[in-house]
Design an enzyme around this catalytic site. Structure first.
Site, PDB file in Angstrom:
ATOM      1  N   HIS A 153       0.844  -1.202   0.000  1.00 21.40           N
ATOM      2  CA  HIS A 153       0.000   0.000   0.000  1.00 21.40           C
ATOM      3  C   HIS A 153       0.875   1.246   0.000  1.00 21.40           C
ATOM      4  CE1 HIS A 153       0.837  -0.524   4.385  1.00 21.40           C
ATOM      5  NE2 HIS A 153       0.887   0.799   4.386  1.00 21.40           N
ATOM      6  N   HIS A 201      -5.910  -1.900   5.096  1.00 16.73           N
ATOM      7  CA  HIS A 201      -5.801  -0.764   4.181  1.00 16.73           C
ATOM      8  C   HIS A 201      -5.054  -1.153   2.910  1.00 16.73           C
ATOM      9  CE1 HIS A 201      -2.050  -0.767   6.272  1.00 16.73           C
ATOM     10  NE2 HIS A 201      -1.695   0.476   6.120  1.00 16.73           N
ATOM     11  N   HIS A 216       4.801   7.214   2.494  1.00 15.16           N
ATOM     12  CA  HIS A 216       5.591   5.991   2.324  1.00 15.16           C
ATOM     13  C   HIS A 216       4.951   5.019   1.348  1.00 15.16           C
ATOM     14  CE1 HIS A 216       2.950   4.464   5.707  1.00 15.16           C
ATOM     15  NE2 HIS A 216       2.987   3.365   4.993  1.00 15.16           N
ATOM     16  N   HIS A 248       1.753  -0.265  15.254  1.00 14.78           N
ATOM     17  CA  HIS A 248       0.730   0.769  15.130  1.00 14.78           C
ATOM     18  C   HIS A 248      -0.534   0.350  15.882  1.00 14.78           C
ATOM     19  CE1 HIS A 248       2.766   3.132  12.158  1.00 14.78           C
ATOM     20  NE2 HIS A 248       2.772   2.203  11.254  1.00 14.78           N
ATOM     21  N   TYR A 257       9.983   1.697   9.667  1.00 12.42           N
ATOM     22  CA  TYR A 257      10.045   2.695   8.589  1.00 12.42           C
ATOM     23  C   TYR A 257      11.486   3.113   8.362  1.00 12.42           C
ATOM     24  CZ  TYR A 257       5.017   3.211   8.913  1.00 12.42           C
ATOM     25  OH  TYR A 257       3.674   2.971   8.901  1.00 12.42           O
ATOM     26  N   GLU A 267       8.188   1.350   4.117  1.00 12.03           N
ATOM     27  CA  GLU A 267       7.803   0.582   5.295  1.00 12.03           C
ATOM     28  C   GLU A 267       7.936  -0.892   4.963  1.00 12.03           C
ATOM     29  OE1 GLU A 267       3.563   0.322   6.186  1.00 12.03           O
ATOM     30  OE2 GLU A 267       3.978   0.048   8.320  1.00 12.03           O
TER      31      GLU A 267
END
Lengths: 309, 112
Positions: A153, A201, A216, A248, A257, A267
Site C-alpha cells: 500500500h 488498508h 511511504h 501501530h 520505517y 515501510e
C-alpha cells in the site's frame, strides 16, 4: 468474499535521484526482483510472491516522490465503467495505451482532489512467483535482503482529504476501515484508511498543507521475526531508519520505517486483521493519537508525521 | 583527521570525518542543531547555508535546493561532504504536521 471491481494495489512509480543506488536498495537490500527495463530508463521490480510482471517502477529524476499509484481491476468492462464514474466525479482522465509500461495493458490515469495521480488497469502479463503452480515449494531460493513478499500500500499526504476519500469510496468502491478525527469538536477528519478488499488498508490518506506528497510505500513481510531481520539489514548497511521496529494502533501493523537513497520513505510490516464489508469502522481521536500511531511508546514523532517527498 | 563544523545559530560545533556527510557525523555523535529528516537528500529539512569552508554535494532534491541556491552556498547537510572546517547556518526546519489550528487554516482556505 467475492472480489470484484478494484482488486488490489497493482504498482507504484517512484522518482529516484540515483538509479544505481536505488537498485542496490530495492533489489539487494529489500529483496525486490528486477523484471524489466524500458527505453526511458525506468526499471521494473516485483516482490517474489507477486504473480504479475511488476509492482514497482523506478524513474530517475531530480526530485524524489511518487509519479502515480495504480490499482488492478477485475475486467476491461470494469475499467470502462469506472472511467465513466471518474469523469462524472470531475477527475481529469486519460487513457494510456497498452505497452507504455512494459507488460501492462491499457491504463486509465486520473488526478485526485489531494493532488495525486492514480491509474486503473485490467491486464498485466503473468510472471509467476518463482515456485510454479505444480507441487510448488513454499518459497523460492536465492531471495535477497529483507525478502519482501509484495508491494502492499501507500500512505499519501495532500490537502483535500474529504474529496479524495469521497472519490475512493463513492467512485471506486473502497470501504473506509479506520479514520482519525481531530479539531475542537472532534469532527475534523485528518486521516483515512481505505480498503478495496480484505486488508485493513490498501491506501491511506492524511491531510497536509501541500498537494500530492508521498509519505511511504509499504511492503509486506510475513512475521515479526522478518521485521526484526529487516531492521538488522538496515543496521548492517546503514540504511537510515525513521522509526521502529514498533506496532501501530491503527491497522495493528507491526512495522519499521526507513528511507530509500532518495529520501522516499519505505515501510516493511507484518500483521494486521482481515476486514469484511460488514465490519464496523474504527475511529481514533486526537487525544489518543500517540498510541494510535505508535502503540508501544504512545507518543507522536514529528519527523514521522511531517517528513514527506 | 577531522574537520570542525560550527553552527552559527547555536555556536555549537562537532567534528566530521573526511568522506562523511556532515549531518551523519552530527547524528553519529548524538549531537543536535540541524533538523534530521530522511538523511538521503529528499525531504529538505536539513537545509543549511555554508558561510565558509570547502565541501562537495551529493545528489539532492531540486525541489529543496535549486541549482542557483547550490551555487549560492545552500546545501542539504545529509548530502554535504566537507573538505575543510565549515561554518554553517541552519535554514531548514521540521514543519509541524496537521494540528487543529492548522486544520482550521486549511478549512478556511477551502472557503468552509
Amino acid at each position: 468474499m467475492a472480489m470484484t471491481g478494484v482488486l488490489r494495489p497493482g504498482h507504484v512509480q517512484l522518482r529516484v535521484l540515483d538509479m544505481d543506488a536505488s537498485l542496490t536498495h530495492y533489489v539487494e537490500r529489500m529483496g525486490l526482483i528486477e523484471t524489466a527495463r524500458d527505453e526511458q530508463g525506468r526499471v521494473y521490480l516485483k516482490g517474489w510472491d507477486e504473480q504479475d510482471w511488476f509492482s514497482v517502477v523506478l524513474r530517475e529524476a531530480d526530485e524524489p516522490g511518487m509519479d502515480f499509484m495504480a490499482f488492478k481491476v477485475d475486467s476491461t468492462a470494469t475499467l470502462d465503467r469506472l472511467e465513466q464514474g471518474l469523469r462524472e466525479f470531475g477527475c481529469k482522465v486519460e487513457r494510456i495505451p497498452a505497452g507504455e509500461l512494459k507488460h501492462c495493458g491499457e491504463r486509465v490515469r486520473f488526478d485526485s482532489p489531494m493532488g495525486h495521480f492514480f491509474e486503473l488497469y485490467a491486464e498485466k502479463d503473468f510472471k509467476g512467483n518463482g515456485v510454479g503452480t505444480l507441487n510448488p515449494h513454499p518459497w523460492p531460493e536465492d531471495l535477497k535482503g529483507m525478502k519482501v513478499n509484495r508491494f502492499d500500500h501507500c500512505l499519501l499526504y495532500g490537502d483535500d482529504l474529504d474529496g479524495s476519500v469521497k472519490l475512493f469510496k463513492d467512485v471506486l468502491g473502497f470501504n473506509e476501515t479506520e479514520k482519525v478525527m481531530a479539531g475542537p469538536n472532534g469532527d475534523f477528519q485528518i486521516a483515512s484508511f481505505l480498503t478495496c478488499g480484505m486488508k485493513a488498508h490498501d491506501i491511506a490518506l492524511i491531510r497536509h498543507a501541500e498537494k500530492g506528497k508521498l509519505h511511504h510505500a509499504s511492503f509486506l513481510l510475513k512475521s515479526w521475526e522478518e521485521v526484526l531481520h529487516a531492521a538488522d539489514i538496515m543496521g548492517r548497511y546503514k540504511i537510515p531508519i525513521d522509526i521502529g521496529p514498533t506496532r501501530h494502533g491503527i491497522t495493528r501493523g507491526r512495522t519499521i520505517y526507513f528511507f530509500d537513497p532518495s529520501g522516499n520513505r519505505n515501510e516493511t510490516f507484518c500483521d494486521s486483521y482481515d476486514w469484511y464489508p460488514d465490519h464496523p469502522q474504527i475511529t481514533w481521536t486526537e487525544d489518543e493519537l500517540g498510541g494510535a500511531i505508535f502503540y508501544h511508546n504512545q507518543s507522536l514523532n514529528e519527523r514521522f508525521l511531517s517528513v514527506v517527498t | 583527521m577531522t574537520f570542525t563544523i560550527q553552527i552559527t545559530d547555536s555556536g555549537d560545533s562537532f567534528p566530521c570525518k573526511p568522506n562523511e556527510m556532515l549531518l551523519l557525523a552530527m547524528v553519529r555523535l548524538g549531537r543536535k542543531g540541524i533538523p534530521v529528516g530522511c538523511r538521503n537528500g529528499g525531504c529538505g529539512v536539513c537545509k543549511v547555508h555554508v558561510k565558509s569552508g570547502e565541501y562537495s554535494n551529493g545528489k539532492m532534491s531540486r525541489a529543496h535546493v535549486t541549482e542557483q541556491e547550490e551555487q549560492d552556498g545552500y546545501a542539504l547537510a545529509c548530502r554535504c561532504q566537507p573538505s575543510s572546517d565549515l561554518v554553517i547556518e541552519v535554514v531548514g526546519k521540521m514543519r509541524k504536521a496537521v494540528h487543529p489550528e492548522q486544520a482550521v487554516v486549511i478549512k478556511t482556505e477551502r472557503g468552509e
